[in-house]
Design a protein around this motif. Structure first.
Motif, PDB file in Angstrom:
ATOM      1  N   TYR A 291       0.796  -0.996  -0.021  1.00  0.00           N
ATOM      2  CA  TYR A 291       0.012  -0.078   0.062  1.00  0.00           C
ATOM      3  C   TYR A 291       0.974   1.161  -0.235  1.00  0.00           C
ATOM      4  O   TYR A 291       1.728   1.418   0.828  1.00  0.00           O
ATOM      5  N   VAL A 292       0.385   2.333  -0.947  1.00  0.00           N
ATOM      6  CA  VAL A 292       1.203   3.588  -1.030  1.00  0.00           C
ATOM      7  C   VAL A 292       0.299   4.499  -1.401  1.00  0.00           C
ATOM      8  O   VAL A 292      -0.678   4.216  -2.113  1.00  0.00           O
ATOM      9  N   ASN A 293       0.537   5.715  -0.756  1.00  0.00           N
ATOM     10  CA  ASN A 293      -0.617   6.841  -1.177  1.00  0.00           C
ATOM     11  C   ASN A 293       0.253   8.165  -1.293  1.00  0.00           C
ATOM     12  O   ASN A 293       0.175   8.952  -0.415  1.00  0.00           O
ATOM     13  N   HIS A 294       1.391   8.005  -2.238  1.00  0.00           N
ATOM     14  CA  HIS A 294       2.437   9.179  -2.656  1.00  0.00           C
ATOM     15  C   HIS A 294       1.699  10.224  -3.166  1.00  0.00           C
ATOM     16  O   HIS A 294       0.784  10.223  -4.093  1.00  0.00           O
TER      17      HIS A 294
ATOM     18  N   GLY B 212      -2.182   7.878  -7.569  1.00  0.00           N
ATOM     19  CA  GLY B 212      -2.872   8.383  -6.282  1.00  0.00           C
ATOM     20  C   GLY B 212      -2.794   6.817  -5.437  1.00  0.00           C
ATOM     21  O   GLY B 212      -1.525   6.401  -5.652  1.00  0.00           O
ATOM     22  N   GLU B 213      -3.730   6.636  -4.452  1.00  0.00           N
ATOM     23  CA  GLU B 213      -3.621   5.489  -3.649  1.00  0.00           C
ATOM     24  C   GLU B 213      -3.356   4.098  -4.607  1.00  0.00           C
ATOM     25  O   GLU B 213      -4.132   4.111  -5.511  1.00  0.00           O
ATOM     26  N   THR B 214      -2.527   3.236  -4.029  1.00  0.00           N
ATOM     27  CA  THR B 214      -2.149   2.241  -5.044  1.00  0.00           C
ATOM     28  C   THR B 214      -1.815   0.854  -3.737  1.00  0.00           C
ATOM     29  O   THR B 214      -1.406   1.139  -2.746  1.00  0.00           O
ATOM     30  N   ASN B 215      -2.235  -0.232  -4.419  1.00  0.00           N
ATOM     31  CA  ASN B 215      -1.867  -1.381  -3.449  1.00  0.00           C
ATOM     32  C   ASN B 215      -1.499  -2.584  -4.391  1.00  0.00           C
ATOM     33  O   ASN B 215      -2.269  -2.673  -5.291  1.00  0.00           O
ATOM     34  N   PHE B 216      -0.185  -3.011  -4.284  1.00  0.00           N
ATOM     35  CA  PHE B 216       0.324  -4.188  -5.246  1.00  0.00           C
ATOM     36  C   PHE B 216       0.202  -3.462  -6.629  1.00  0.00           C
ATOM     37  O   PHE B 216       0.189  -4.324  -7.430  1.00  0.00           O
ATOM     38  N   GLY B 217       0.398  -2.135  -6.691  1.00  0.00           N
ATOM     39  CA  GLY B 217       0.244  -1.333  -7.979  1.00  0.00           C
ATOM     40  C   GLY B 217      -1.024  -1.349  -8.744  1.00  0.00           C
ATOM     41  O   GLY B 217      -0.845  -0.628  -9.665  1.00  0.00           O
ATOM     42  N   ILE B 218      -1.946  -1.797  -7.897  1.00  0.00           N
ATOM     43  CA  ILE B 218      -3.596  -1.550  -8.296  1.00  0.00           C
ATOM     44  C   ILE B 218      -3.743  -0.024  -8.006  1.00  0.00           C
ATOM     45  O   ILE B 218      -4.107   0.111  -6.582  1.00  0.00           O
ATOM     46  N   ALA B 219      -3.929   0.771  -8.654  1.00  0.00           N
ATOM     47  CA  ALA B 219      -4.230   2.463  -8.603  1.00  0.00           C
ATOM     48  C   ALA B 219      -5.997   2.577  -8.365  1.00  0.00           C
ATOM     49  O   ALA B 219      -6.786   1.983  -9.046  1.00  0.00           O
ATOM     50  N   LYS B 220      -6.155   3.246  -7.251  1.00  0.00           N
ATOM     51  CA  LYS B 220      -7.638   3.708  -6.974  1.00  0.00           C
ATOM     52  C   LYS B 220      -8.091   4.365  -8.176  1.00  0.00           C
ATOM     53  O   LYS B 220      -9.247   4.394  -8.800  1.00  0.00           O
ATOM     54  N   ARG B 221      -7.217   5.342  -8.919  1.00  0.00           N
ATOM     55  CA  ARG B 221      -7.517   6.109  -9.992  1.00  0.00           C
ATOM     56  C   ARG B 221      -8.227   5.359 -11.361  1.00  0.00           C
ATOM     57  O   ARG B 221      -9.136   5.554 -11.901  1.00  0.00           O
ATOM     58  N   SER B 222      -7.452   4.146 -11.555  1.00  0.00           N
ATOM     59  CA  SER B 222      -7.982   3.143 -12.665  1.00  0.00           C
ATOM     60  C   SER B 222      -9.029   2.287 -12.125  1.00  0.00           C
ATOM     61  O   SER B 222      -9.557   1.765 -12.823  1.00  0.00           O
TER      62      SER B 222
ATOM     63  N   GLU C 277     -12.688  -0.300  -6.192  1.00  0.00           N
ATOM     64  CA  GLU C 277     -11.696  -1.272  -5.291  1.00  0.00           C
ATOM     65  C   GLU C 277     -11.790  -0.622  -3.896  1.00  0.00           C
ATOM     66  O   GLU C 277     -11.434   0.475  -4.071  1.00  0.00           O
ATOM     67  N   ASP C 278     -11.505  -1.397  -2.854  1.00  0.00           N
ATOM     68  CA  ASP C 278     -11.099  -0.922  -1.638  1.00  0.00           C
ATOM     69  C   ASP C 278      -9.675  -1.027  -1.651  1.00  0.00           C
ATOM     70  O   ASP C 278      -9.021  -2.120  -1.553  1.00  0.00           O
ATOM     71  N   ILE C 279      -8.824  -0.181  -2.096  1.00  0.00           N
ATOM     72  CA  ILE C 279      -7.236  -0.353  -2.544  1.00  0.00           C
ATOM     73  C   ILE C 279      -6.729  -0.621  -0.956  1.00  0.00           C
ATOM     74  O   ILE C 279      -5.760  -1.383  -1.290  1.00  0.00           O
ATOM     75  N   LYS C 280      -7.000   0.226   0.060  1.00  0.00           N
ATOM     76  CA  LYS C 280      -6.240  -0.192   1.201  1.00  0.00           C
ATOM     77  C   LYS C 280      -6.243  -1.583   1.634  1.00  0.00           C
ATOM     78  O   LYS C 280      -5.446  -2.204   2.203  1.00  0.00           O
ATOM     79  N   ASN C 281      -7.609  -2.161   1.484  1.00  0.00           N
ATOM     80  CA  ASN C 281      -7.769  -3.706   2.118  1.00  0.00           C
ATOM     81  C   ASN C 281      -7.727  -4.678   0.875  1.00  0.00           C
ATOM     82  O   ASN C 281      -8.122  -5.692   1.100  1.00  0.00           O
ATOM     83  N   LEU C 282      -7.056  -4.223  -0.314  1.00  0.00           N
ATOM     84  CA  LEU C 282      -6.873  -5.125  -1.673  1.00  0.00           C
ATOM     85  C   LEU C 282      -6.118  -6.376  -1.238  1.00  0.00           C
ATOM     86  O   LEU C 282      -4.896  -6.179  -0.471  1.00  0.00           O
ATOM     87  N   THR C 283      -6.610  -7.531  -1.393  1.00  0.00           N
ATOM     88  CA  THR C 283      -5.758  -8.731  -1.280  1.00  0.00           C
ATOM     89  C   THR C 283      -4.944  -9.052  -2.448  1.00  0.00           C
ATOM     90  O   THR C 283      -5.214  -8.822  -3.606  1.00  0.00           O
TER      91      THR C 283
END
Length: 156
Positions: free
Chosen positions: A17-20, A26-36, A40-46
């Motif tokens: 998880y990153v939110n640089h 924007g907010e990403t987790n495992f490279g999956i971006a909230k913008r795209s 998706e619940d990015i923060k809790n993405l498995t």
């Protein structure tokens, strides 16, 4: 390499998880971006859900399985990192020579796939690095990402 190996490598490079604030995705987790992926619940993405998204939204549409094995990971990593259209344009530019005349249109089809079978994999990496350098010239605020992008380009 098969999808599972490639996606595991991509996820490792992407990290968790990153939110640089300077990251256009924007907010990403495992490279999956909230913008795209706004639903998706990015923060809790498995990791498992990230793999599903990568397969359905990136791997299959990118036609990476039809490319030579020695550039599949590089190309797929580019699709994840910069979007399919940009990744295809860079692949097309890397494939081009005075004799080839491949149209750089961002669409991957039979001609692009055939041309990709003839290039040296390191050529694709070099064109990827050139893209990053030119991007930073256009958008200096992204300079914070250059070291990671170059490292990623050399690894994938």
């Amino acid at each position: 390499m098969v999808f599972k190996e490639i996606v595991d490598n991509v996820i490792e490079r992407e990290g968790g998880y990153v939110n640089h604030p300077k990251d256009p995705g924007g907010e990403t987790n495992f490279g999956i971006a909230k913008r795209s992926h706004p639903k998706e619940d990015i923060k809790n993405l498995t990791k498992e859900r990230a793999e599903e998204i990568y397969y359905d939204d990136y791997w299959v549409p990118s036609k990476a399985p039809f490319l030579p094995h020695n550039i599949q990971e590089t190309f797929f990593d580019m699709v994840v990192n910069m979007g399919q259209r940009r990744a295809v344009k860079i692949l097309q530019e890397a494939c081009n020579s005075k004799k080839c005349g491949l149209k750089v249109d961002g669409r991957i089809g039979k001609l692009t796939i055939a041309a990709a079978k003839k290039i040296d994999p390191s050529r694709l990496k070099v064109f990827r690095i050139l893209y990053y350098a030119n991007l930073i010239k256009r958008k200096p605020s992204l300079e914070a990402f250059i070291v990671g992008w170059i490292r990623r380009a050399m690894e994938a």
